[in-house]
Design a protein around this motif. Sequence first.
Motif, PDB file in Angstrom:
ATOM      1  N   ALA A 282      15.342  13.970   4.720  1.00 43.02           N
ATOM      2  CA  ALA A 282      14.542  14.532   5.808  1.00 43.02           C
ATOM      3  C   ALA A 282      13.064  14.348   5.513  1.00 43.02           C
ATOM      4  N   ASP A 283      12.263  14.285   6.559  1.00 43.04           N
ATOM      5  CA  ASP A 283      10.810  14.233   6.387  1.00 43.04           C
ATOM      6  C   ASP A 283      10.323  15.485   5.657  1.00 43.04           C
ATOM      7  N   GLY A 284       9.324  15.318   4.785  1.00 46.04           N
ATOM      8  CA  GLY A 284       8.740  16.504   4.170  1.00 46.04           C
ATOM      9  C   GLY A 284       8.244  16.263   2.766  1.00 46.04           C
ATOM     10  N   GLU A 285       7.946  17.372   2.058  1.00 50.42           N
ATOM     11  CA  GLU A 285       7.409  17.277   0.706  1.00 50.42           C
ATOM     12  C   GLU A 285       8.511  17.479  -0.322  1.00 50.42           C
ATOM     13  N   TYR A 286       8.478  16.648  -1.358  1.00 54.29           N
ATOM     14  CA  TYR A 286       9.512  16.633  -2.394  1.00 54.29           C
ATOM     15  C   TYR A 286       8.886  16.728  -3.784  1.00 54.29           C
ATOM     16  N   THR A 287       9.624  17.378  -4.680  1.00 55.23           N
ATOM     17  CA  THR A 287       9.289  17.385  -6.098  1.00 55.23           C
ATOM     18  C   THR A 287      10.473  16.796  -6.851  1.00 55.23           C
ATOM     19  N   PHE A 288      10.190  15.924  -7.796  1.00 52.93           N
ATOM     20  CA  PHE A 288      11.238  15.273  -8.576  1.00 52.93           C
ATOM     21  C   PHE A 288      11.157  15.739 -10.035  1.00 52.93           C
ATOM     22  N   TYR A 289      12.310  15.756 -10.709  1.00 54.58           N
ATOM     23  CA  TYR A 289      12.404  16.194 -12.096  1.00 54.58           C
ATOM     24  C   TYR A 289      13.245  15.184 -12.869  1.00 54.58           C
ATOM     25  N   LEU A 290      12.880  14.982 -14.136  1.00 53.98           N
ATOM     26  CA  LEU A 290      13.643  14.045 -14.959  1.00 53.98           C
ATOM     27  C   LEU A 290      13.785  14.589 -16.375  1.00 53.98           C
ATOM     28  N   SER A 291      14.937  14.354 -16.953  1.00 54.75           N
ATOM     29  CA  SER A 291      15.138  14.628 -18.385  1.00 54.75           C
ATOM     30  C   SER A 291      15.967  13.498 -18.967  1.00 54.75           C
ATOM     31  N   THR A 292      15.746  13.213 -20.256  1.00 55.04           N
ATOM     32  CA  THR A 292      16.523  12.189 -20.951  1.00 55.04           C
ATOM     33  C   THR A 292      17.474  12.881 -21.926  1.00 55.04           C
ATOM     34  N   ASP A 293      18.232  12.073 -22.633  1.00 54.50           N
ATOM     35  CA  ASP A 293      18.986  12.589 -23.767  1.00 54.50           C
ATOM     36  C   ASP A 293      18.000  13.073 -24.832  1.00 54.50           C
ATOM     37  N   ALA A 294      18.490  13.793 -25.810  1.00 56.79           N
ATOM     38  CA  ALA A 294      17.622  14.342 -26.867  1.00 56.79           C
ATOM     39  C   ALA A 294      17.477  13.402 -28.054  1.00 56.79           C
ATOM     40  N   ASN A 295      17.937  12.161 -27.924  1.00 58.01           N
ATOM     41  CA  ASN A 295      17.847  11.216 -29.038  1.00 58.01           C
ATOM     42  C   ASN A 295      16.389  10.942 -29.395  1.00 58.01           C
ATOM     43  N   LYS A 296      16.104  10.851 -30.679  1.00 54.73           N
ATOM     44  CA  LYS A 296      14.748  10.582 -31.127  1.00 54.73           C
ATOM     45  C   LYS A 296      14.224   9.274 -30.518  1.00 54.73           C
ATOM     46  N   GLY A 297      13.032   9.332 -29.963  1.00 57.76           N
ATOM     47  CA  GLY A 297      12.415   8.139 -29.391  1.00 57.76           C
ATOM     48  C   GLY A 297      12.724   7.888 -27.940  1.00 57.76           C
ATOM     49  N   SER A 298      13.553   8.727 -27.321  1.00 58.94           N
ATOM     50  CA  SER A 298      13.877   8.520 -25.910  1.00 58.94           C
ATOM     51  C   SER A 298      12.657   8.802 -25.038  1.00 58.94           C
ATOM     52  N   LYS A 299      12.383   7.885 -24.108  1.00 54.87           N
ATOM     53  CA  LYS A 299      11.253   8.016 -23.185  1.00 54.87           C
ATOM     54  C   LYS A 299      11.678   7.437 -21.840  1.00 54.87           C
ATOM     55  N   ALA A 300      10.948   7.798 -20.796  1.00 53.11           N
ATOM     56  CA  ALA A 300      11.267   7.247 -19.480  1.00 53.11           C
ATOM     57  C   ALA A 300      10.018   7.251 -18.603  1.00 53.11           C
ATOM     58  N   PHE A 301      10.057   6.430 -17.578  1.00 55.99           N
ATOM     59  CA  PHE A 301       8.958   6.357 -16.628  1.00 55.99           C
ATOM     60  C   PHE A 301       9.545   5.991 -15.271  1.00 55.99           C
ATOM     61  N   VAL A 302       9.092   6.689 -14.235  1.00 57.89           N
ATOM     62  CA  VAL A 302       9.676   6.486 -12.896  1.00 57.89           C
ATOM     63  C   VAL A 302       8.575   6.155 -11.899  1.00 57.89           C
ATOM     64  N   ARG A 303       8.820   5.118 -11.111  1.00 58.12           N
ATOM     65  CA  ARG A 303       7.948   4.799  -9.980  1.00 58.12           C
ATOM     66  C   ARG A 303       8.754   4.871  -8.689  1.00 58.12           C
ATOM     67  N   LEU A 304       8.117   5.394  -7.653  1.00 61.12           N
ATOM     68  CA  LEU A 304       8.669   5.387  -6.306  1.00 61.12           C
ATOM     69  C   LEU A 304       7.733   4.518  -5.487  1.00 61.12           C
ATOM     70  N   HIS A 305       8.258   3.471  -4.853  1.00 64.85           N
ATOM     71  CA  HIS A 305       7.398   2.430  -4.291  1.00 64.85           C
ATOM     72  C   HIS A 305       6.513   1.918  -5.440  1.00 64.85           C
ATOM     73  N   GLY A 306       5.189   1.878  -5.253  1.00 63.98           N
ATOM     74  CA  GLY A 306       4.308   1.465  -6.336  1.00 63.98           C
ATOM     75  C   GLY A 306       3.660   2.630  -7.051  1.00 63.98           C
TER      76      GLY A 306
END
Length: 382
Positions: A282-306
């Motif tokens: 639906a149209d509107g405002e959104y908040t996104f959340y992310l978590s990874t595994d707890a393994n040492k060195g785990s990292k992530a990066f997310v882009r939506l469109h650019g």
Amino acid sequence: IDNDTMIVFTSDNGPHNEGGADPKHRHGAQNPQFFKSYGMMDGIKRDCWEGGMRVPTLVRWPARIPKGQISLQPGQFHDWLATLADAAGVPVPARSDGVSLLPTLTGHADQQKPGIIYSEYNVGGKTPGYKDFLGEHKGAERGQQQIVFVDGLKGLRMGVKDADKDFMIFDTLNDPQESKDLASSKPELQARMKAAALSNRRASLPSKTVFDTALVPAVETKGAASPGLKWSLYEGEFPWVPDFRQLKKQAAAHGVAPSPSVKMNGPRKRGVELTGFVKVPADGEYTFYLSTDANKGSKAFVRLHGMELIDADKTYEPGAEVSSDLGDRKNPVYLKAGLHPIRIGYVGNAGPASKLVLKWEGPGLSKQEIPAFAFSHDGGAE
């Protein structure tokens, strides 16, 4: 050393007409008209006309760059982080908006990846009425200004009070003074420029602009999308989440995952990129959340469109949940209902399996994991 050293010489944008330090010459000590510092263009610093934005760049690296080359390939300063990382032989960080310019510099412009050229600026006053400027460019109201390049053409809008205001469109390669507005002949490009302008930016609080709450358009696809996200797995240890699109090494494996939360076994040191679409209900405002595994060195990066959506990279604690907000300040993403391109990068250096959990909350949605049926791939965004 001389042969193997890259030297880059460039400039801040736009000639300026501020006063100097001498009290007797506080006004007019810097006069752009004296040397015609804006060249064949109109505009000075704080204008988004070419004269206020475009600067020259000289690059010398005898071991890699053929001498005597001239390139009119447009780029932006964020491309230099990517370029210098590439030259140093390290991965381009995912959190950089830039693309490496090494293909262009080394004489392989046909291999150059397209970059993002975008700017916005809000300032009062008007463009000066210098005699060299075109009549319609003299005394032009500045206000909220925005530029975006699409298909090699520049979109410019000034005095923006409505995010749907039309762009003026210029072929700055052949018309650096921006004398001919092509907008009336390019209605389809107009729509794409408006979409690109909204989908490549995030609000920078506490600053407020008319663009911050404008809904980012969904994309149309050329064909039916298939369920799940495409994934590519790369072996190796990564000091940060790379922009996998610019990685020199080839993927060791490919596949499709129903959602980011699927565990993927593989080498103990690896990087994974997931790409596709997420369907916003639906149209509107959104908040996104992310978590990874707890393994040492785990990292992530997310882009939506650019746009940068979630940064779980440099200061990230593996296993923690981070959001698209700015720390403790709400910073929702405003989206139209429909498909939105998503790109997720993950790196992990230990543990038997990778895992990502991506959640959202929005209109009629309490905070929850994004269901698998919301993800798809292929279809080719137009």
